[in-house]
Design an enzyme around this catalytic site. Structure first.
Site, PDB file in Angstrom:
ATOM      1  N   VAL A   1       1.070  -0.940  -0.125  1.00 43.86           N
ATOM      2  CA  VAL A   1      -0.102  -0.080   0.056  1.00 43.86           C
ATOM      3  C   VAL A   1       0.828   0.994  -0.258  1.00 43.86           C
ATOM      4  CG1 VAL A   1      -1.850  -1.518   1.099  1.00 43.86           C
ATOM      5  CG2 VAL A   1      -0.141  -0.222   2.490  1.00 43.86           C
TER       6      VAL A   1
ATOM      7  N   HIS B   1      -4.293  -4.111  -2.346  1.00 45.97           N
ATOM      8  CA  HIS B   1      -4.841  -4.147  -0.359  1.00 45.97           C
ATOM      9  C   HIS B   1      -4.766  -2.250  -0.182  1.00 45.97           C
ATOM     10  CE1 HIS B   1      -3.269  -8.403   1.247  1.00 45.97           C
ATOM     11  NE2 HIS B   1      -3.992  -8.238   0.167  1.00 45.97           N
TER      12      HIS B   1
HETATM   13  N1  APR Z   1      13.994  -8.516  -1.287  1.00 44.19           N
HETATM   14  C1  APR Z   1      12.779  -9.365  -1.965  1.00 44.19           C
HETATM   15  N2  APR Z   1      12.040 -10.641  -1.295  1.00 44.19           N
HETATM   16  C2  APR Z   1      12.416 -10.300   0.511  1.00 44.19           C
HETATM   17  C3  APR Z   1      12.745  -9.492   0.528  1.00 44.19           C
HETATM   18  C4  APR Z   1      14.006  -8.664  -0.151  1.00 44.19           C
HETATM   19  N3  APR Z   1      15.143  -7.714   0.072  1.00 44.19           N
HETATM   20  N4  APR Z   1      12.634  -9.022   1.960  1.00 44.19           N
HETATM   21  C5  APR Z   1      12.596 -10.240   2.969  1.00 44.19           C
HETATM   22  N5  APR Z   1      11.899 -10.871   1.417  1.00 44.19           N
HETATM   23  C6  APR Z   1      10.767 -11.480   1.293  1.00 44.19           C
HETATM   24  C7  APR Z   1      10.311 -12.356   2.274  1.00 44.19           C
HETATM   25  O1  APR Z   1      10.999 -13.455   2.842  1.00 44.19           O
HETATM   26  C8  APR Z   1       8.911 -12.677   2.189  1.00 44.19           C
HETATM   27  O2  APR Z   1       8.746 -13.930   1.554  1.00 44.19           O
HETATM   28  O3  APR Z   1       9.458 -11.030   1.450  1.00 44.19           O
HETATM   29  C9  APR Z   1       8.608 -12.045   2.071  1.00 44.19           C
HETATM   30  C10 APR Z   1       7.654 -11.005   2.832  1.00 44.19           C
HETATM   31  O4  APR Z   1       6.122 -11.559   3.288  1.00 44.19           O
HETATM   32  P1  APR Z   1       5.109 -10.624   3.823  1.00 44.19           P
HETATM   33  O5  APR Z   1       5.916 -10.079   5.020  1.00 44.19           O
HETATM   34  O6  APR Z   1       4.008 -12.161   4.596  1.00 44.19           O
HETATM   35  O7  APR Z   1       4.642  -9.651   2.962  1.00 44.19           O
HETATM   36  P2  APR Z   1       3.830 -10.540   1.879  1.00 44.19           P
HETATM   37  O8  APR Z   1       3.657 -11.732   0.769  1.00 44.19           O
HETATM   38  O9  APR Z   1       3.313  -8.588   0.914  1.00 44.19           O
HETATM   39  O10 APR Z   1       1.887  -9.920   3.286  1.00 44.19           O
HETATM   40  C11 APR Z   1       0.705 -10.426   1.987  1.00 44.19           C
HETATM   41  O11 APR Z   1      -0.038  -9.944   4.660  1.00 44.19           O
HETATM   42  O12 APR Z   1      -0.572  -8.719   6.206  1.00 44.19           O
HETATM   43  C12 APR Z   1      -0.882  -8.934   5.406  1.00 44.19           C
HETATM   44  O13 APR Z   1      -1.672  -6.916   3.806  1.00 44.19           O
HETATM   45  C13 APR Z   1      -0.581  -7.056   4.552  1.00 44.19           C
HETATM   46  O14 APR Z   1       0.083  -7.361   1.938  1.00 44.19           O
HETATM   47  C14 APR Z   1       0.333  -7.701   3.130  1.00 44.19           C
HETATM   48  C15 APR Z   1       0.300  -9.485   3.171  1.00 44.19           C
END
Ligand code: APR
Length: 256
Positions: free
Chosen positions: A111, A127
């Protein structure tokens, strides 16, 4: 046998209709904490309750008062990371792929508005977008600064419906207009570049599966394994801020 990196560059170049799906991981190198995994917000504070939207509907005025007073951050300083975050080389690489005519659409779970700030124009924010407001009655969206917040909750100029942040709350249905675009793009895609998502939140996590079910190729860019890794044809391990610019350079080398 080509390395996954070379395979990914070739798949991006050969795709008829490449779509990207990004998650919080692509913004980590912009200083925004992810939600799960190392340094994740939910890892630190626990997953929020799923009735945020119900609480909003029960008392929109109070929700706005808490938000404007900063009470809603409840001492979670990481949430302030958004304010002055800038696109990182990973965001800029996806904007370059759009300019090259190779990336047809970008779906993000974030977002933070950083894909627009990086220059992508064909973007669906499943989202929502924290810089926008949305009427819950007619779905109209407005830039946040367009609203004076004298009266709370703010009302839609078109239909007088209650206006909230465009950010989708826990328990809030994904706005149907955005969801339809996301599903159509996943259906059209013959290749999906999945960047920085743990792939555990639906309906976003079903989008790569839709592409896969139609024979599409899935490429994952993530330093860690995700819930989608096993479905992916090509897995490129590492931070997107480093790998995506290198992938774009590799694609350009293949074009020469
Ligand atoms: N580059 C790429 N990926 C990365 C990096 C990086 N530098 N650092 C971390 N990651 C990866 C992690 O390994 C993980 O798989 O990014 C991912 C983050 O996962 P989440 O924090 O769960 O984020 P996301 O998948 O976008 O969550 C989905 O959950 O809480 C809700 O609304 C919120 O949009 C979010 C949704």
């Amino acid at each position: 046998m080509e390395e996954p990196f070379e395979q990914a560059a070739r798949a991006i170049l050969d795709a008829r209709y490449l779509v990207a799906l990004t998650g919080a991981g692509i913004s980590v190198e912009s200083g925004i904490a992810p939600f799960r995994g190392p340094g994740g917000l939910w890892t630190k504070y626990g997953e929020p309750d799923m009735n945020g939207y119900q609480r909003f509907l029960a008392d929109p005025k109070r929700w706005w008062e808490e938000r404007l007073s900063g009470e809603d951050l409840r001492g979670r300083p990481e949430l302030r990371g958004f304010e002055n975050a800038q696109p990182n080389p990973g965001h800029l690489a996806l904007a370059e792929l759009e300019r090259m005519g190779l990336l047809r659409y970008l779906i993000t779970q974030n977002v933070d508005n950083l894909h627009y700030a990086a220059g992508n124009q064909r973007v669906a924010e499943i989202h929502g977008n924290r810089t926008k407001l949305r009427c819950i009655q007619c779905g109209a969206r407005f830039p946040r600064e367009e609203f004076t917040l004298e009266t709370l909750p703010p009302r839609c100029p078109a239909c007088q419906g209650v206006v909230k942040s465009d950010t989708v709350m826990f328990g809030e249905p994904i706005p149907s207009d955005v969801l339809e675009v996301c599903r159509n793009e996943a259906l059209q895609a013959d290749c999906m570049l999945v960047v920085g998502t743990s792939a555990v939140v639906y309906p976003a996590a079903e989008l790569p599966v839709i592409t896969r079910m139609r024979g599409g190729t899935l490429i994952e860019v993530n330093p860690l394994e995700s819930a989608l890794t096993r479905e992916c044809d090509i897995v490129v391990r590492g931070p997107s801020g480093e790998l995506l610019p290198q992938l774009v350079e590799q694609v350009k080398a293949l074009q020469r």
